[in-house]
Design a protein around this motif. Structure first.
Motif, PDB file in Angstrom:
ATOM      1  N   UNK A   4     -19.700  32.456   7.055  1.00 58.30           N
ATOM      2  CA  UNK A   4     -18.327  32.350   6.647  1.00 58.30           C
ATOM      3  C   UNK A   4     -17.427  32.184   7.325  1.00 58.30           C
ATOM      4  N   UNK A   5     -16.108  32.838   7.350  1.00 64.67           N
ATOM      5  CA  UNK A   5     -14.983  32.604   8.064  1.00 64.67           C
ATOM      6  C   UNK A   5     -14.820  33.298   9.370  1.00 64.67           C
ATOM      7  N   UNK A   6     -14.832  32.637  10.341  1.00 62.29           N
ATOM      8  CA  UNK A   6     -14.698  33.321  11.732  1.00 62.29           C
ATOM      9  C   UNK A   6     -13.606  32.926  12.282  1.00 62.29           C
ATOM     10  N   UNK A   7     -12.510  33.633  12.641  1.00 57.27           N
ATOM     11  CA  UNK A   7     -11.212  33.425  13.103  1.00 57.27           C
ATOM     12  C   UNK A   7     -11.211  33.304  14.656  1.00 57.27           C
ATOM     13  N   UNK A 182     -27.988  28.057  13.675  1.00 57.42           N
ATOM     14  CA  UNK A 182     -26.702  28.074  13.009  1.00 57.42           C
ATOM     15  C   UNK A 182     -25.751  27.033  13.594  1.00 57.42           C
ATOM     16  N   UNK A 183     -25.099  26.512  12.226  1.00 58.12           N
ATOM     17  CA  UNK A 183     -24.265  25.522  12.417  1.00 58.12           C
ATOM     18  C   UNK A 183     -22.615  25.713  12.114  1.00 58.12           C
ATOM     19  N   UNK A 184     -21.842  25.889  12.926  1.00 52.72           N
ATOM     20  CA  UNK A 184     -20.292  26.406  12.553  1.00 52.72           C
ATOM     21  C   UNK A 184     -19.551  24.983  12.825  1.00 52.72           C
ATOM     22  N   UNK A 185     -18.673  24.760  12.145  1.00 54.32           N
ATOM     23  CA  UNK A 185     -17.470  23.942  12.251  1.00 54.32           C
ATOM     24  C   UNK A 185     -16.521  24.224  13.151  1.00 54.32           C
ATOM     25  N   UNK A 186     -15.743  23.431  13.893  1.00 49.64           N
ATOM     26  CA  UNK A 186     -14.706  24.006  14.602  1.00 49.64           C
ATOM     27  C   UNK A 186     -13.578  22.933  14.322  1.00 49.64           C
ATOM     28  N   UNK A 187     -13.710  22.344  13.385  1.00 50.48           N
ATOM     29  CA  UNK A 187     -12.604  21.334  12.736  1.00 50.48           C
ATOM     30  C   UNK A 187     -12.257  21.715  11.346  1.00 50.48           C
ATOM     31  N   UNK A 203     -15.381  28.417  12.731  1.00 52.54           N
ATOM     32  CA  UNK A 203     -14.602  29.376  13.634  1.00 52.54           C
ATOM     33  C   UNK A 203     -13.178  28.496  13.453  1.00 52.54           C
ATOM     34  N   UNK A 204     -12.453  29.078  12.863  1.00 51.17           N
ATOM     35  CA  UNK A 204     -11.315  28.503  12.362  1.00 51.17           C
ATOM     36  C   UNK A 204      -9.949  29.047  12.970  1.00 51.17           C
ATOM     37  N   UNK A 205      -9.014  28.008  13.282  1.00 51.15           N
ATOM     38  CA  UNK A 205      -7.770  28.040  13.691  1.00 51.15           C
ATOM     39  C   UNK A 205      -6.915  28.476  12.388  1.00 51.15           C
ATOM     40  N   UNK A 206      -6.903  27.760  11.501  1.00 50.59           N
ATOM     41  CA  UNK A 206      -6.166  27.970  10.397  1.00 50.59           C
ATOM     42  C   UNK A 206      -6.268  29.496   9.687  1.00 50.59           C
ATOM     43  N   UNK A 207      -7.373  30.082   9.939  1.00 56.49           N
ATOM     44  CA  UNK A 207      -7.889  31.508   9.475  1.00 56.49           C
ATOM     45  C   UNK A 207      -6.852  32.411  10.206  1.00 56.49           C
ATOM     46  N   UNK A 239      -1.673  22.427   6.466  1.00 52.31           N
ATOM     47  CA  UNK A 239      -1.793  23.494   7.478  1.00 52.31           C
ATOM     48  C   UNK A 239      -2.825  23.170   8.460  1.00 52.31           C
ATOM     49  N   UNK A 240      -3.998  22.446   8.000  1.00 52.95           N
ATOM     50  CA  UNK A 240      -5.243  22.024   8.891  1.00 52.95           C
ATOM     51  C   UNK A 240      -4.625  21.089   9.856  1.00 52.95           C
ATOM     52  N   UNK A 241      -3.719  20.316   9.436  1.00 49.98           N
ATOM     53  CA  UNK A 241      -3.399  19.133  10.398  1.00 49.98           C
ATOM     54  C   UNK A 241      -2.247  19.458  10.932  1.00 49.98           C
ATOM     55  N   UNK A 242      -1.097  20.109  10.678  1.00 47.04           N
ATOM     56  CA  UNK A 242       0.086  20.599  11.134  1.00 47.04           C
ATOM     57  C   UNK A 242       0.087  21.685  12.205  1.00 47.04           C
ATOM     58  N   UNK A 243      -1.112  22.576  12.259  1.00 46.69           N
ATOM     59  CA  UNK A 243      -1.419  23.607  13.026  1.00 46.69           C
ATOM     60  C   UNK A 243      -1.904  22.644  14.554  1.00 46.69           C
ATOM     61  N   UNK A 244      -2.115  21.537  14.425  1.00 49.09           N
ATOM     62  CA  UNK A 244      -2.526  20.604  15.584  1.00 49.09           C
ATOM     63  C   UNK A 244      -1.423  19.469  16.076  1.00 49.09           C
ATOM     64  N   UNK A 245      -0.057  19.771  15.475  1.00 43.41           N
ATOM     65  CA  UNK A 245       0.927  18.895  15.856  1.00 43.41           C
ATOM     66  C   UNK A 245       1.223  18.924  17.425  1.00 43.41           C
ATOM     67  N   UNK A 246       0.938  20.033  18.056  1.00 44.85           N
ATOM     68  CA  UNK A 246       1.008  20.240  19.298  1.00 44.85           C
ATOM     69  C   UNK A 246      -0.300  20.843  19.820  1.00 44.85           C
ATOM     70  N   UNK A 247      -0.565  20.860  21.160  1.00 48.31           N
ATOM     71  CA  UNK A 247      -1.896  21.642  21.717  1.00 48.31           C
ATOM     72  C   UNK A 247      -1.980  22.784  21.071  1.00 48.31           C
TER      73      UNK A 247
END
Length: 293
Positions: A4-7, A182-187, A203-207, A239-247
């Motif tokens: 599932x969703x891992x923040x 196990x395979x987790x996306x980081x994108x 493993x999500x930043x958006x979360x 949100x997925x895109x703009x949370x990476x506008x800067x590092x």
């Protein structure tokens, strides 16, 4: 092992750049209430590169104590020094985490054999479940599926966070590592496609800012309901895109500040989100239905 969703949890800080443990506890409760499936503490999104060893271990002990077994805690313990990574991984084990996440050594640019020996050495030194983390856009080294498959044969290396956005790697790694690996996306932008292709979660930043939505999206994808997963994910695309506008984690820490969850403090050499980028992040948050303070 985890699903599932891992923040990829941020590390909140006070204006003097010390750790804000009050805000950190509030974030933990926010995630548990919002159905986050696991917390990844002091990973790269948690500014592990600018926390010293003492702070790193203190944050892990704090998170484990406040989570109190309600959901798994995964510790970011990667480093570009194998010895340092072993020390951090041992510290995480002593703190009581459920697993460790180890980013490939950054800047060093090791060979594939160097990557294999780095992770093999850590796995043999500390008996705790370990997840590889491949993010070549930040580390300048790409761990190939062939190397991942070699490492998957080591008992306590249980999976990988793959952040290349290359969906074809799911099938490549599965073919050699087997279904138990196990395979987790980081994108975040390609998470739905990754899980539908056979991944086990992300493993999500958006979360950090939309935890319940990300959980629901990942669960739909894990259930094989592509239509539902894609429909739910549509409102988070910006949100997925703009949370990476800067590092990362510059935008996500500022987004949490705008949600009233914490200060906007971030440690140098990273800086607070630029004024020119702020309206874009706000628009993405509003599109996702996130309330601003």
């Amino acid at each position: 092992m985890f699903r599932g969703s891992m923040v990829a949890l941020v590390t909140p800080m006070l204006e003097d750049e010390s750790i804000d443990y009050v805000a950190l506890e509030a974030l933990i409760e926010f995630h548990i209430k919002s159905k986050t499936d696991a917390i990844v503490a002091v990973g790269t999104t948690g500014e592990s590169a600018t926390l010293d060893y003492k702070e790193h271990c203190e944050v892990l002990r704090f998170v484990v104590s406040k989570v109190a077994g309600r959901i798994p805690v995964i510790a970011g313990t990667g480093a570009n020094s194998t010895r340092e990574a072993i020390e951090l991984t041992q510290c995480a084990k002593d703190a009581g985490v459920d697993a460790c996440l180890l980013v490939t050594p950054y800047y060093n640019k090791p060979t594939q054999e160097g990557l294999f020996l780095h992770h093999k050495t850590i796995a043999e030194a500390v008996d705790i479940p370990q997840i590889l983390y491949n993010v070549p856009g930040r580390t300048a080294v790409d761990m190939t599926p062939k190397t991942v498959i070699r490492l998957s044969k080591i008992t306590n290396i249980i999976g990988i966070k793959e952040a290349t956005g290359d969906i074809s790697r799911v099938a490549q790694i599965k073919a050699g590592a087997g279904e138990e690996f196990d395979l987790y996306t980081g994108d975040d932008a390609t998470a739905v496609e990754f899980i539908l292709a056979g991944g086990h979660g992300g493993i999500s930043v958006t979360a950090n800012v939309a935890p319940e939505a990300v959980h629901d999206i990942y669960m739909a994808a894990l259930d094989g309901d592509a239509v539902k997963a894609q429909e739910l994910d549509a409102s988070l695309k910006a949100l997925h895109s703009d949370l990476f506008l800067e590092a990362n984690p510059i935008p996500v820490k500022w987004a949490l500040y705008r949600m009233g969850m914490m200060s906007k403090t971030i440690r140098l050499p990273l800086t607070v989100l630029s004024e020119s980028a702020q309206p874009k992040v706000v628009a993405a948050m509003e599109q996702a239905g996130i309330k601003l303070s």
